[in-house]
Write an enzyme that holds these catalytic residues in place. Structure first.
Site, short mmCIF file in Angstrom:
data_model
loop_
_atom_site.label_atom_id
_atom_site.label_comp_id
_atom_site.label_asym_id
_atom_site.label_seq_id
_atom_site.Cartn_x
_atom_site.Cartn_y
_atom_site.Cartn_z
N ASP A 483 27.74 72.05 -43.40
CA ASP A 483 27.16 71.61 -42.14
C ASP A 483 26.03 72.51 -41.67
OD1 ASP A 483 28.32 69.28 -41.14
OD2 ASP A 483 30.14 70.32 -40.55
C1 BGC Z 1 30.29 75.74 -38.23
C2 BGC Z 1 30.68 74.77 -39.29
C3 BGC Z 1 31.02 73.43 -38.66
C4 BGC Z 1 29.86 72.97 -37.79
C5 BGC Z 1 30.08 71.64 -37.13
C6 BGC Z 1 29.23 75.17 -37.35
O1 BGC Z 1 28.94 76.04 -36.31
O2 BGC Z 1 29.85 76.95 -38.82
O3 BGC Z 1 31.76 75.28 -40.03
O4 BGC Z 1 31.25 72.51 -39.66
O5 BGC Z 1 29.60 73.94 -36.81
O6 BGC Z 1 31.01 71.66 -36.14
C1 NOJ Z 2 33.78 72.75 -41.06
C2 NOJ Z 2 33.55 71.29 -40.92
O1 NOJ Z 2 34.66 70.68 -40.27
C3 NOJ Z 2 33.36 70.65 -42.27
O2 NOJ Z 2 33.10 69.28 -42.15
C4 NOJ Z 2 32.29 71.36 -43.07
O3 NOJ Z 2 32.26 70.80 -44.38
C5 NOJ Z 2 32.55 72.84 -43.16
N1 NOJ Z 2 32.75 73.38 -41.87
C6 NOJ Z 2 31.44 73.60 -43.88
O4 NOJ Z 2 30.28 73.64 -43.13
#
Ligand code: BGC
Ligand code: NOJ
Length: 808
Positions: A483
């Site tokens: 993400d």
């Molecule tokens: C986090 C991710 C997460 C994303 C969406 C980011 O701040 O590092 O792990 O998937 O937010 O919520």
């Molecule tokens: C947490 C999110 O819930 C997931 O969808 C994503 O793949 C990982 N972070 C990595 O960014």
């Protein structure tokens, strides 16, 4: 250093000191009513939705940490204490917290009085039961006062924390006998209320927080408890609470049990009132009758335990490695079920007011619980697929209560569509229920635009092919699995989301990871087409996959490992040529899982590079070297300090991809070594470093560039649970359902020389005894006394037990 130990026969983790490095929590409830509970009784509960139907208040990120819970204070001759240690924090003579599957038991004692608190949500019941057992272990008669305490949340947790100008005037309660009813907003559009009851006459009660605690006191020194005298307050506005006062006299050796119920009731709109202004309480009374005696609590606990015995019986292992056994048989599947229920909503890191259900998250969660709750998996698939758009793309998240896609986040995460194929394939392999492919499912919840689920899968597959970039690799969109790799967003202002900002409509940024996914998940799509008699489509799909494999090796290979991506400007991401971020974990895992470069040696080189550059004593970091400055063209990943989260943290979720990839290359030593590095039971001894619960996975462990490597965060709600279960149960132990039979294909090192697995699948029980040389060779199988070629045990008759002998 440990703070407790596992009790495998009871399926409990036993915490033996209240001073754990962080509150170590558990979950209560398994259907509609849920609670989070820490080893000190902290936490909160809610009905269905942690944001919209929260019963009790909890203050996140507070000082001290545990601001909210179900607390019991004991007062005796001017002294008072809490058996949960907090909030009063008087030193205890003994303390023990046992977190079990769906229940928690906390026992504290002081000066000869022992208090045992059992917390559970019975099956099919919308309430928390708190059973308090008081024992006099001294030689003298004792007279005590027991005060209960919960603070009510005014239902909508977000509004509750922010809209004080209204909320400090709306609070309302009713008190009848030993029951406190919380009815804020019941006078208007709500037809639900909460109640807090105890099965004994009370000496008094309180429902107004300031009166109970004292405006300038804190939870550890409530005025009423200090004095030992309840004030019988009835809350009007401000902050309603529920507190009972019970007088207890105990002869030496005597004990008494009290059953408290914290419940949720919904009345039909026409039956809201018993008379004007007075809530209709029949439904609450009926619930109270169900739990008026300790025997009823005991029987609910047995039912709950039985439920878990049945579920966990579907996959179990007996091996000489007790840590392996306890993770596979108890804690890993337990966490998978919790992530199914909670998605990413409510934990001690997710506040329950933020994210809804993730499209990719939920599809992957499914991999971990589909063998336990297949009917619920089916419904989940339909719900998820209903948020897909006609072009195959998908809402990134949807709301559990409305099941509608979340417009704030929208779509454009180009990995999302493929996860649906993976989830559906896992469901069909587990159940054989091909009929799900014929279910008519709407696009974007539009009743006028529906198609069979199979068509949704086609749109998913085609979405990749319709979104191909300059090198022939899939376009990344807003982000893929990562993400935080935001190659089209270019966020330069702080108050905006990295994921949804800008989104320059570039058609250059490509993802090697999605290409790997396409080659790994695409064959499942082809297999389903074939099984539905559509050989042409299957063939075309396979041609496209083969083409993609070639493209990956041509444009997605960096010399010693797979590239991560091409950015908006066509520059490489995750390459030797980069200053930071030269190698990423995701494409190494996914491309090798797909078998790309297996024969040519690319795959082995990629995994060797992982070992050399990404592996650490605490697990495999996501990227190396960590980004040292913010790079707008890469997005959120470079916003984190080095070693944390996506910027070179050990993102536990994708470590199992490398474990699985190692088994694809038949390298059991490494696969198991990686497994043991991040699996909680194996790192229990370094709990002071790890900090999080030693019975569940955390999303992230700080990486080698961090200030405190090995320190975990974000425990419980992570797909790490599902993927590790897949890695260990299906690839290391090697038993996995396929379309026509159970694959038995273990890949474990010689340190686990023999083991046996019992797997229940499609009504048949398979008992599989494995003799393991640890060489990683092909397995030899004897099924019910007859040798079979290959690694597939054909599905047997429901009700039958099939014996499999395997040597490998
Ligand atoms: C986090 C991710 C997460 C994303 C969406 C980011 O701040 O590092 O792990 O998937 O937010 O919520
Ligand atoms: C947490 C999110 O819930 C997931 O969808 C994503 O793949 C990982 N972070 C990595 O960014």
């Amino acid at each position: 250093m440990r703070f407790g130990h596992f009790d495998d026969s009871a399926r409990e983790y036993v915490i033996t000191t209240p001073r754990t490095p962080y509150p170590w929590i558990n979950y209560l409830g398994s259907e509609s009513f849920f609670g989070l509970i820490s080893h000190m009784g902290g936490g909160y509960c809610f009905y269905r939705d942690a944001r919209l139907r929260r019963l009790t208040r909890y203050r996140y990120n507070s000082v001290p940490n545990e601001q909210g819970g179900r607390f019991f204070y004991i007062h005796e001759n001017g002294e008072y204490w809490t058996p949960t240690f907090a909030p009063v924090k008087t030193e205890l003579d003994s303390f023990e917290c046992r977190h079990g599957l769906g229940y928690t038991r906390i026992t504290g004692s002081r000066k000869g009085i022992e208090a045992e608190l059992l917390y559970l949500v019975p099956r099919g019941f919308n309430a928390e039961v708190h059973q308090v057992t008081l024992r006099n272990k001294s030689n003298t008669p004792r007279t005590l006062k027991l005060f209960s305490f919960v603070e009510f949340c005014l239902w909508n947790a977000h509004d509750d924390a922010t809209n004080l100008q209204r909320n400090l005037s709306t609070g309302e309660v009713e008190v009848v006998g030993s029951t406190i009813y919380h009815k804020t907003e019941y006078r208007e559009r709500r037809n639900h209320f909460a109640f807090y009851h105890v099965n004994a006459p009370v000496a008094g009660f309180d429902t107004d927080r300031e009166s109970f605690i004292g405006l300038y006191n804190h939870l550890g020194e409530p005025e009423v408890v200090q004095r030992g005298v309840p004030k019988n307050t009835v809350a009007h506005g401000w902050a309603p609470i529920g507190s009972h006062c019970l007088e207890v006299t105990l002869a030496p050796g005597a004990e008494r049990k009290f059953v408290f119920l914290l419940g949720y009731v919904e009345n039909p709109p026409a039956e809201k009132w018993s008379k004007p202004g007075v809530i209709e309480k029949r439904r609450a009374t009926a619930m109270i009758e169900q739990f008026s005696k300790p025997e009823q609590v005991e029987s609910a606990l047995q039912t709950l335990r039985q439920h878990w015995t049945e579920l966990l019986g579907r996959y179990s292992v007996k091996s000489p490695d007790e840590k392996l056994n306890r993770m596979v048989n108890i804690w890993n599947p337990y966490q998978c079920v919790v992530t199914f229920h909670m998605s990413r909503s409510a934990s001690y890191f997710e506040t329950g007011i933020g994210r809804g259900m993730g499209f990719r998250d939920s599809n992957q969660d499914l991999l971990g619980f589909v063998h336990l709750l297949p009917e619920l998996a089916r419904q989940r698939i339909i719900d998820i697929a209903s948020t897909q758009f006609p072009d195959g793309s998908a809402y990134h998240q949807y709301q559990p209560l409305t099941k509608r896609g979340n417009n704030d986040i929208g779509s454009g995460f180009n990995d999302d569509p493929l996860w649906l194929i993976l989830g559906v394939a896992a469901y069909i392999k587990e159940t054989g229920d091909y009929a799900i492919l014929d279910e008519s499912v709407p696009f974007d919840n539009d009743e006028n635009n529906r198609a069979p689920l199979m068509e949704h899968l086609t749109r998913s597959f085609e979405h990749v092919l319709n979104n191909i970039g300059p090198h022939g690799l899939p376009l990344i969109g807003r982000a893929d699995w990562n993400d935080c790799l935001n190659l089209n967003c270019f966020s330069e202002t702080p108050d905006e989301s990295y994921q949804t900002t800008g989104n320059r409509v570039g058609r250059t940024a490509e993802s090697v990871f999605i290409a790997g996914m396409f080659c790994h998940i695409g064959p499942e799509y082809a297999a389903l087409c074939e099984r539905r008699g559509d050989a042409d489509r299957a063939q075309r799909a396979r041609r496209e996959i083969a083409k993609m494999e070639k493209i990956v090796l041509e444009h997605g290979w960096d010399g010693d490992w797979f590239l991560r991506a091409y950015d908006f400007f066509g520059n490489k991401v995750g390459s030797k040529e980069c200053e930071d971020g030269k190698i990423f974990i995701e494409p190494q895992g996914y491309c090798v899982m797909a078998g790309i470069g297996k024969e040519s040696g690319h795959a082995a080189r990629a995994l060797d590079a992982v070992k050399e550059r990404l592996d650490t004593p605490y697990g495999i970091v996501l990227v190396n070297p960590a980004y040292t400055r913010y790079q707008v063209e890469l997005g959120e990943i470079s916003s984190y300090p080095p070693g944390y989260k996506e910027n070179a943290g050990i993102f536990c979720h994708n470590n199992p991809w490398i474990m699985i990839a190692e088994t694809v290359l038949r390298r059991p030593e490494r696969a198991f070594e990686y497994y043991k590095k991040i699996t909680p039971a194996y790192i229990e001894d370094i709990s002071e470093v790890h900090k999080m619960e030693p019975y569940v996975y955390s999303q992230m462990i700080a990486g080698k560039d961090a200030v405190k490597p090995g320190e975990a965060k974000n425990s419980w709600l992570t797909r790490t649970a599902a993927w590790n279960f897949v890695a260990v149960s299906q690839h290391l132990l090697g038993v996995r359902p396929h379309y026509d039979g159970l694959v038995v294909d273990p890949c474990l090192p010689a340190e686990v020389p023999q083991f046996s697995i019992t797997r229940w699948c499609r009504g048949t029980t398979y008992v599989i005894n494995v003799k393991n040389s640890g060489k990683g060779g092909a397995p030899k199988l004897v099924v019910d006394g007859k040798p079979v070629a290959g690694n597939l045990v054909p599905y047997g008759k429901p009700g039958a037990t099939i014996q499999v002998e395997c040597s490998v």
